[in-house]
Design a protein around this motif. Structure first.
Motif, PDB file in Angstrom:
ATOM      1  N   LEU A  89       7.638 -14.700  -1.153  1.00 19.88           N
ATOM      2  CA  LEU A  89       6.818 -15.002   0.019  1.00 19.88           C
ATOM      3  C   LEU A  89       7.566 -14.814   1.335  1.00 19.88           C
ATOM      4  CD1 LEU A  89       5.020 -16.130  -2.203  1.00 19.88           C
ATOM      5  CD2 LEU A  89       4.652 -18.172  -0.832  1.00 19.88           C
ATOM      6  N   LEU A  90       8.886 -15.054   1.293  1.00 14.69           N
ATOM      7  CA  LEU A  90       9.602 -15.118   2.561  1.00 14.69           C
ATOM      8  C   LEU A  90      10.561 -13.961   2.818  1.00 14.69           C
ATOM      9  CD1 LEU A  90      10.462 -18.941   2.570  1.00 14.69           C
ATOM     10  CD2 LEU A  90       8.518 -17.804   3.631  1.00 14.69           C
ATOM     11  N   TYR A  94       9.865  -7.986   3.354  1.00 17.61           N
ATOM     12  CA  TYR A  94      10.401  -7.627   4.665  1.00 17.61           C
ATOM     13  C   TYR A  94      11.722  -6.885   4.549  1.00 17.61           C
ATOM     14  CZ  TYR A  94       6.903 -11.097   5.482  1.00 17.61           C
ATOM     15  OH  TYR A  94       5.736 -11.783   5.438  1.00 17.61           O
ATOM     16  N   LYS A 277       4.600  -3.125  -1.129  1.00 21.69           N
ATOM     17  CA  LYS A 277       3.690  -3.708  -2.112  1.00 21.69           C
ATOM     18  C   LYS A 277       4.417  -3.999  -3.428  1.00 21.69           C
ATOM     19  CE  LYS A 277      -0.451  -1.818  -3.617  1.00 21.69           C
ATOM     20  NZ  LYS A 277      -1.449  -0.723  -3.542  1.00 21.69           N
ATOM     21  N   ARG A 280       6.645  -7.104  -3.450  1.00 22.30           N
ATOM     22  CA  ARG A 280       5.933  -8.353  -3.731  1.00 22.30           C
ATOM     23  C   ARG A 280       5.708  -8.526  -5.223  1.00 22.30           C
ATOM     24  NH1 ARG A 280       1.620  -6.653   0.615  1.00 22.30           N
ATOM     25  NH2 ARG A 280       2.701  -7.235   2.534  1.00 22.30           N
ATOM     26  N   SER A 281       5.170  -7.493  -5.863  1.00 16.51           N
ATOM     27  CA  SER A 281       4.825  -7.673  -7.280  1.00 16.51           C
ATOM     28  C   SER A 281       6.066  -7.690  -8.171  1.00 16.51           C
ATOM     29  CB  SER A 281       3.848  -6.601  -7.745  1.00 16.51           C
ATOM     30  OG  SER A 281       4.397  -5.329  -7.588  1.00 16.51           O
ATOM     31  N   VAL A 584       5.228  -5.755   9.395  1.00 13.92           N
ATOM     32  CA  VAL A 584       4.080  -5.018   8.854  1.00 13.92           C
ATOM     33  C   VAL A 584       4.568  -3.958   7.869  1.00 13.92           C
ATOM     34  CG1 VAL A 584       2.507  -5.395  10.762  1.00 13.92           C
ATOM     35  CG2 VAL A 584       4.111  -3.502  10.853  1.00 13.92           C
ATOM     36  N   PRO A 585       3.862  -3.802   6.751  1.00 14.65           N
ATOM     37  CA  PRO A 585       4.318  -2.869   5.730  1.00 14.65           C
ATOM     38  C   PRO A 585       4.236  -1.412   6.162  1.00 14.65           C
ATOM     39  CG  PRO A 585       2.678  -4.407   4.840  1.00 14.65           C
ATOM     40  CD  PRO A 585       2.683  -4.579   6.320  1.00 14.65           C
ATOM     41  N   LYS A 586       3.298  -1.089   7.055  1.00 18.13           N
ATOM     42  CA  LYS A 586       3.050   0.306   7.400  1.00 18.13           C
ATOM     43  C   LYS A 586       4.316   1.008   7.867  1.00 18.13           C
ATOM     44  CE  LYS A 586      -0.648   2.969   9.418  1.00 18.13           C
ATOM     45  NZ  LYS A 586      -2.012   2.800   9.860  1.00 18.13           N
ATOM     46  N   GLY A 587       4.524   2.205   7.343  1.00 22.74           N
ATOM     47  CA  GLY A 587       5.641   3.004   7.822  1.00 22.74           C
ATOM     48  C   GLY A 587       6.947   2.771   7.100  1.00 22.74           C
TER      49      GLY A 587
ATOM     50  N   TYR B   8      -2.719 -10.387  12.048  1.00 20.90           N
ATOM     51  CA  TYR B   8      -2.220 -10.144  10.691  1.00 20.90           C
ATOM     52  C   TYR B   8      -1.098 -11.130  10.380  1.00 20.90           C
ATOM     53  CZ  TYR B   8       0.526  -7.776   7.050  1.00 20.90           C
ATOM     54  OH  TYR B   8       1.246  -7.479   5.912  1.00 20.90           O
ATOM     55  N   ASN B  12      -0.976 -14.152   7.611  1.00 17.52           N
ATOM     56  CA  ASN B  12       0.137 -14.185   6.659  1.00 17.52           C
ATOM     57  C   ASN B  12       0.788 -15.568   6.630  1.00 17.52           C
ATOM     58  OD1 ASN B  12       2.480 -13.763   5.246  1.00 17.52           O
ATOM     59  ND2 ASN B  12       3.368 -12.312   6.676  1.00 17.52           N
ATOM     60  N   VAL B  16       1.016 -18.152   3.477  1.00 22.01           N
ATOM     61  CA  VAL B  16       2.315 -18.588   2.966  1.00 22.01           C
ATOM     62  C   VAL B  16       2.447 -20.109   3.046  1.00 22.01           C
ATOM     63  CG1 VAL B  16       4.797 -18.511   3.427  1.00 22.01           C
ATOM     64  CG2 VAL B  16       3.487 -16.399   3.395  1.00 22.01           C
ATOM     65  N   TYR B  68      -0.425 -14.651  -4.035  1.00 22.84           N
ATOM     66  CA  TYR B  68       0.173 -14.097  -2.812  1.00 22.84           C
ATOM     67  C   TYR B  68       0.070 -12.574  -2.802  1.00 22.84           C
ATOM     68  CZ  TYR B  68       3.777 -12.548   0.440  1.00 22.84           C
ATOM     69  OH  TYR B  68       4.445 -11.908   1.457  1.00 22.84           O
ATOM     70  N   THR B  69       0.462 -11.951  -3.913  1.00 26.02           N
ATOM     71  CA  THR B  69       0.455 -10.488  -3.984  1.00 26.02           C
ATOM     72  C   THR B  69      -0.959  -9.952  -3.779  1.00 26.02           C
ATOM     73  OG1 THR B  69       2.263 -10.668  -5.547  1.00 26.02           O
ATOM     74  CG2 THR B  69       1.185  -8.555  -5.413  1.00 26.02           C
ATOM     75  N   MET B  72      -2.132 -10.662  -0.061  1.00 21.69           N
ATOM     76  CA  MET B  72      -1.421  -9.860   0.943  1.00 21.69           C
ATOM     77  C   MET B  72      -1.835  -8.406   0.889  1.00 21.69           C
ATOM     78  SD  MET B  72       0.244 -11.534   3.051  1.00 21.69           S
ATOM     79  CE  MET B  72       1.254 -10.363   3.939  1.00 21.69           C
ATOM     80  N   ASN B  73      -2.014  -7.890  -0.323  1.00 17.92           N
ATOM     81  CA  ASN B  73      -2.433  -6.497  -0.416  1.00 17.92           C
ATOM     82  C   ASN B  73      -3.808  -6.324   0.217  1.00 17.92           C
ATOM     83  OD1 ASN B  73      -0.063  -5.911  -1.676  1.00 17.92           O
ATOM     84  ND2 ASN B  73      -0.906  -5.865  -3.751  1.00 17.92           N
ATOM     85  N   ASP B  76      -3.338  -6.411   4.023  1.00 20.01           N
ATOM     86  CA  ASP B  76      -2.786  -5.142   4.509  1.00 20.01           C
ATOM     87  C   ASP B  76      -3.900  -4.155   4.802  1.00 20.01           C
ATOM     88  OD1 ASP B  76      -0.315  -6.164   4.142  1.00 20.01           O
ATOM     89  OD2 ASP B  76       0.259  -4.894   2.450  1.00 20.01           O
ATOM     90  N   HIS B  82      -1.482  -1.159   5.831  1.00 23.97           N
ATOM     91  CA  HIS B  82      -0.955  -0.806   4.512  1.00 23.97           C
ATOM     92  C   HIS B  82      -0.187   0.510   4.561  1.00 23.97           C
ATOM     93  CE1 HIS B  82      -4.861   1.049   4.999  1.00 23.97           C
ATOM     94  NE2 HIS B  82      -4.493   1.957   4.122  1.00 23.97           N
TER      95      HIS B  82
END
Lengths: 594, 84
Positions: A89-90, A94, A277, A280-281, A584-587, B8, B12, B16, B68-69, B72-73, B76, B82
């Motif tokens: 989560l934390l 990132y 992604k 996380r999983s 943010v995940p993008k990029g 966003y 989040n 959390v 969470y997964t 969050m997806n 995104d 995303h």
């Protein structure tokens, strides 16, 4: 076929497998050496993380701690799994978005400071080396039993084997080897657990066996029976005994959880997946594979304790025939006696063994009336419980051989992962990052391998006189990671205004407080006799044991960092943009190496 | 940070925080602080507090990471941050 031959065959086969895989997937580039080229699927990565994570402490030592500490050992079960929630989560997504190879690299960039990076490297090495010492204890125990030698010889042989394959493989080799090791270790852990649970309760699922009734038809619940057996001999009640105090258990659990999320060799895993992604999983998959062992462990621990007690106390407590005759002790006791980890002494000269709690004054009075002159099991090293469990339960030889192979797999996989974290922090962070930026890729790899060899030697030296049981030593390593790495990583992501001075002083004060506390109770660098306060309850701050102190260190880290960052200049704009970007995940591209 | 990125991040943090409250409850609260009262409730031969400390908390952790997964997806995609 006799046990010894069978063990050689099973262990030999698994080793050939690991070395074959390490050779097939050996690292050619630094990218593959540090991060397996980022091509690892989340499920595979989760499995490798689980093997990396579950060390000798989990496989060999934890069930032994549960066996002797009962409810009190819950701190390990919750602490070593709950940390994955924090990690998922934390931190993990990132750090993956950030896209570098090592933890100090993140800290150095986020806090725009070489000094911060160097401090992080030092904290990381202290935590990792302590952790490897714990593994060496486990390796020493497993090899000494396997080769029927004394502990020290077992340790030296283990060091040699770790050296060969960790140094050769790098992360890519280690990742694939660890997948094989996970399969070996989980099979080796659950098979005997199923047999033992079936024997004792008639329920083949250990997670349910622990709540079932005894298979002897008495209708008594297994745990009630165990409580009765241990209290009859003056020991504390299994299901309610606490470790130190409830406050100590709280802090201990917290320390292990945040230590989990701060250990470099685990975090490094989340750099190896393709996407945010997946980071996380991956943490979720890792916990699935870990949970299989961790939810089995309470059954293994409690049933091993019950079997052990029943082996020695064969009949009614207080009757002469109630205790086993020394001439008739089972073979497993003789096998373990050779390692020096199990010892007994006939103090009252009656030719039988009495195993009871001779620290319990009330019970000692009763025992004296029966002619008992002190506890005669003079040494029962808790770390032998898992390995001895199948022998105690009289399971077939192939199961025993398998458990030895599993214990070795667990210890070796973790030692390899840790050594890699140490090597990368020295060769990548110190040499390439700070002192020799022009170093060639080939020389960087060479430096990493030399650093690994040095770390093995150092850990082996301390492994000869470990400060605690494998799991206890490992707990100290978690305390060091918890008090230094985790707070600065978390603040680096969630607190945009955290700055260079705050991070540096936070790390130094957090790990400083923790180390001071550990050393004053356990000796400077764990050398016996140099502790200036003695390792005992009354001297502990609020009754918190040194193994649990990391959580306090982490609080100090958070507090110092926050105060210092308020009175010094805020981080420059480009750093604040960097923080916004990693949120943010993008990029998230492929990893770049500066 | 532009508006959507800020929202966003808020979403989040909210997610959390909720998950961490459950994380705390299933381990520290049920497994340590409230262990004695919970142990008076038995499931099979195991007290509930003891069960949370040695098994239940671990199962809960698994569910937390799964939720969470998933969430969050979904976030995104909702905020269009995303990966490609």
């Amino acid at each position: 076929m006799d046990l010894q031959t069978l063990t050689y065959i099973v262990v030999g086969f698994t080793f050939a497998l690991y070395i074959g895989i390490a050779f097939w997937a050996r690292a050619g580039t630094t990218g593959e050496f540090y991060a397996a080229g980022r091509g690892v699927h989340p499920v595979a990565n989760g499995m490798a993380t689980a093997a990396d994570w579950m060390s000798a402490a989990s496989f060999i030592s934890m069930a032994g701690l549960i066996a002797f500490n009962g409810y009190g050992a819950s701190v390990f079960l919750m602490g070593w799994t709950g940390g994955y929630v924090l990690l998922a989560l934390l931190l993990a997504p990132y750090l993956r978005k950030f896209g570098k190879f090592t933890v100090p690299e993140f800290i150095g960039d986020r806090y725009y400071s070489r000094t911060a990076r160097i401090v992080a490297v030092i904290c990381l090495i202290l935590a990792s080396v302590t952790y490897v010492i714990g593994q060496m204890k486990g390796i020493g125990v497993a090899f000494s039993r396997f080769l029927e030698t004394d502990y020290d010889t077992g340790l030296f042989i283990g060091m040699g084997i770790v050296f060969i394959y960790a140094v050769m493989g790098g992360m890519k080799g280690i990742t694939y080897t660890q997948i094989a090791q996970y399969c070996v270790l989980i099979f080796a852990y659950t098979v005997p657990a199923v047999f033992v649970s079936l024997n004792i309760t008639g329920n083949p699922i250990p997670q349910m066996g622990i709540g079932s009734t005894m298979a002897d038809g008495s209708g008594t619940f297994m745990l009630d029976k165990l409580d009765q057996v241990v209290t009859d001999l003056g020991f504390k009640e299994y299901t309610t005994q606490v470790m130190g105090s409830k406050l100590n258990m709280f802090v201990y659990t917290l320390s292990l959880m945040i230590g989990t999320a701060g250990l470099p060799h685990v975090i490094i895993r989340f750099f190896t997946v393709p996407k945010v992604k997946d980071a996380r999983s991956s943490a979720g998959w890792a916990l699935v594979f870990i949970a299989i062992l961790y939810t089995t462990a309470p059954a293994v621990g409690s049933m091993a304790r019950l079997n052990l007690m029943n082996t020695i106390q064969t009949g009614e407590v207080g009757t002469v025939e109630g205790n086993i005759e020394i001439a008739n002790v089972p073979q497993w006791m003789l096998n373990w006696e050779k390692t020096g980890l199990l010892q007994w002494e006939d103090k009252n000269g009656d030719g039988r063994i009495q195993y009871y709690n001779d620290k319990n004054a009330e019970f000692v009075a009763k025992a004296e009336a029966w002619g008992w002159k002190g506890n005669e099991m003079t040494k029962v090293d808790r770390d032998i419980m898992v390995l001895a469990n199948p022998e105690i339960a009289k399971l077939p030889n192939w199961v025993i051989a398998l458990v030895v192979a599993g214990g070795l797999a667990a210890a070796l996989s973790t030692a390899a992962g840790l050594l890699l974290a140490i090597a990368s922090s020295i060769s990548h962070d110190l040499l390439k990052g700070v002192f020799m930026p022009d170093i060639s890729e080939k020389n960087e790899l060479m430096a990493g391998r030399i650093a690994m060899a040095g770390a093995i030697g150092l850990a082996g030296y301390f492994g000869l006189h470990p400060p605690d049981f494998a799991a206890g030593t490992v707990a100290i390593a978690f305390g060091l990671a918890a008090s230094s790495i985790f707070p600065v990583l978390m603040m680096g992501i969630f607190y945009k205004k955290m700055n260079r001075a705050g991070a540096i002083w936070g790390m130094i004060s957090g790990i400083g407080v923790t180390m001071l506390y550990v050393f004053q109770h356990k000796g400077i660098m764990f050398v016996p006799g140099t502790s200036f306060l003695g390792d005992m309850g009354p001297n502990w701050f609020l009754g918190i044991s040194p193994n649990a102190f990391g959580a306090v260190g982490a609080l100090v880290n958070f507090a110092v960092a926050t105060v210092v960052s308020k009175v010094t200049a805020p981080p420059p704009d480009h750093i604040q943009h960097l923080v916004e970007d990693i949120r943010v995940p993008k990029g998230a591209g492929a990893a770049s190496d500066h | 940070m532009n508006k959507t990125a800020e929202q966003y991040w808020k979403a989040n943090i909210r997610l959390v925080s909720i998950l961490l409250v459950i994380w705390f409850a299933c381990s520290f609260l049920f497994g340590i602080i409230l262990v004695e009262p919970l142990n008076t409730i038995k499931i099979g031969g195991v007290g509930l507090g003891f069960w949370f400390a040695q098994n239940g908390s671990i199962y809960t952790f698994l569910v937390l990471i799964y939720v969470y997964t998933k969430r969050m997806n979904a976030l995104d995609v909702e905020f269009d941050v995303h990966e490609d």
